[in-house]
Enzyme design. Structure first.
Site, mmCIF file in Angstrom:
data_model
loop_
_atom_site.group_PDB
_atom_site.id
_atom_site.type_symbol
_atom_site.label_atom_id
_atom_site.label_comp_id
_atom_site.label_asym_id
_atom_site.label_seq_id
_atom_site.Cartn_x
_atom_site.Cartn_y
_atom_site.Cartn_z
ATOM 1 N N ALA A 286 0.825 -1.216 0.000
ATOM 2 C CA ALA A 286 0.000 0.000 0.000
ATOM 3 C C ALA A 286 0.855 1.261 0.000
ATOM 4 O O ALA A 286 0.630 2.183 -0.787
ATOM 5 C CB ALA A 286 -0.931 -0.005 1.211
ATOM 6 N N ASP A 287 1.862 1.324 0.883
ATOM 7 C CA ASP A 287 2.673 2.553 0.928
ATOM 8 C C ASP A 287 3.668 2.622 -0.217
ATOM 9 O O ASP A 287 3.993 3.699 -0.715
ATOM 10 C CB ASP A 287 3.384 2.690 2.282
ATOM 11 C CG ASP A 287 4.432 1.628 2.540
ATOM 12 O OD1 ASP A 287 5.573 1.805 2.088
ATOM 13 O OD2 ASP A 287 4.121 0.627 3.203
ATOM 14 N N HIS A 310 2.903 4.335 7.447
ATOM 15 C CA HIS A 310 3.817 4.519 6.315
ATOM 16 C C HIS A 310 3.052 4.986 5.079
ATOM 17 O O HIS A 310 3.529 5.840 4.329
ATOM 18 C CB HIS A 310 4.558 3.206 6.005
ATOM 19 C CG HIS A 310 5.793 3.011 6.820
ATOM 20 N ND1 HIS A 310 5.758 2.621 8.132
ATOM 21 C CD2 HIS A 310 7.111 3.167 6.516
ATOM 22 C CE1 HIS A 310 6.983 2.540 8.604
ATOM 23 N NE2 HIS A 310 7.828 2.873 7.651
#
Length: 346
Positions: A286-287, A310
């Protein structure tokens, strides 16, 4: 000069990596202050130094504050000079984190680039190099990135490191937007279990424990076992689920006093949790994808397992440096953004 507060959230190293990557790409001067503020050892560590230094060399940057323990860095990029390199992080600093800093710059270069990087291949607070190879890069290929060639010559664990990874990257003109909101059916699960300078039974126990947990949830996994010699003893396990529309991943590393079975079990349960979330991207990916969505052409939308600190930090940094605006629906775990259609002025 744009100021970036390095104490935003809890992801100090992430702020540095993303800020330097985007500053280098846009040739936009930045000053990062309060670097890793509040940590037991605040300021730059060896692996951060390597990322800033090499990124700086790739864009002819003038850099102030580039030393261990420094809590402020001024980074003034001038022009691109991206070329083949051998990079020795000098510790077990993670190769995967160095690549997070350099990869945006590498793909927007004029030519193929060959790097040989010496450092750690698995460590605390970082994706393993096997995760990067089998999850990060295949997911980024959905934006039009050609998957880099990665050859893992030697594994490296904390504290001595000494892992060796060869990476070949390929240039792109621009990135496409993506819609990754449904993972689709799970097609197969694979993995790699690595044990360095420890008995063979450690490898067998770590691998078999992961296979057992996955089987309990109805998945037959193919996990490759790798028993190797390393400068420091250590273990890692990386699992990934190839789905119709995406790839989900999980990893874990051996810890002193923790049985190998538990390391394998934890990794398998982490992957199961990602699968059961129904999201297209796991919480670690995701980050990592955020800066690339911001640089792409058009509107992208993703659904993630979890919106971590993050992830939130990367969103803040991308908004500040690139001028984009992310829409975040925490309840649905969906993130969307209209990218800037970045094209380098080489």
């Amino acid at each position: 000069m744009l100021g970036i507060d390095g104490s935003i959230g809890e992801a100090g190293g992430q702020i540095l990596r993303t800020s330097i990557a985007l500053s280098s790409l846009l040739l936009k001067p930045i000053r990062i202050y309060n670097i890793r503020k509040g940590r037991p050892k605040p300021g730059l560590m060896a692996q951060h130094l390597a990322g800033v230094k090499i990124a700086g060399e790739f864009c002819n940057a003038e850099i102030k504050g580039l030393k261990i323990g420094s809590t402020e860095v001024e980074f003034v990029p001038k022009s691109f000079k991206i070329e083949d390199r051998r990079i020795d992080i000098g510790t077990a600093g993670q190769i995967s984190l160095l690549l997070q800093t350099l990869f945006p710059l590498l793909i927007f270069g004029e030519k193929e680039v060959n790097l040989e990087i010496v450092g750690g291949t698995a460590g605390l607070g970082a994706p393993t190099i096997h995760y990067v190879k089998n999850v990060t890069f295949p997911v980024l290929s959905k934006l039009g990135v050609r998957i880099p060639e990665i050859e893992i010559i030697k594994e490296g664990f904390y504290p001595k490191g000494g892992g060796i990874v060869k990476v070949k990257t390929f240039p792109v003109k621009n990135l496409n937007s993506v819609k990754l909101t449904e993972r689709g059916e799970v097609k197969n699960i694979e993995g790699i279990s690595v044990v360095g300078s420890l008995p063979k039974d450690v490898l067998e126990r770590q691998t078999n424990a992961a296979i057992k947990i996955l089987k309990e949830y109805g998945f037959d996994a193919r996990i490759y076992s790798k028993l190797v010699n390393t400068f420091s003893p250590g273990t890692s396990i990386t699992l990934w689920a190839e789905c119709e529309n995406s790839i989900l991943g999980a990893d874990n590393i051996g810890k002193r006093g923790v049985r190998a079975e538990k390391i394998g079990e934890e990794c398998a349960k982490e992957l199961i949790k990602s699968i059961e979330s129904k999201a297209a991207l796991d919480k670690f990916m995701a980050d990592q994808i955020i800066p690339f969505l911001a640089l792409a052409k058009g509107e992208s939308k993703i659904k993630v397992e979890e919106i971590t600190n993050h992830c939130k930090t990367n969103i803040i940094i991308c908004e500040k440096i690139l001028g984009v605006k992310f829409n975040v629906d925490e309840e649905k775990r969906e993130i969307s953004v209209e990218g800037i259609n970045f094209r380098p002025s080489l």
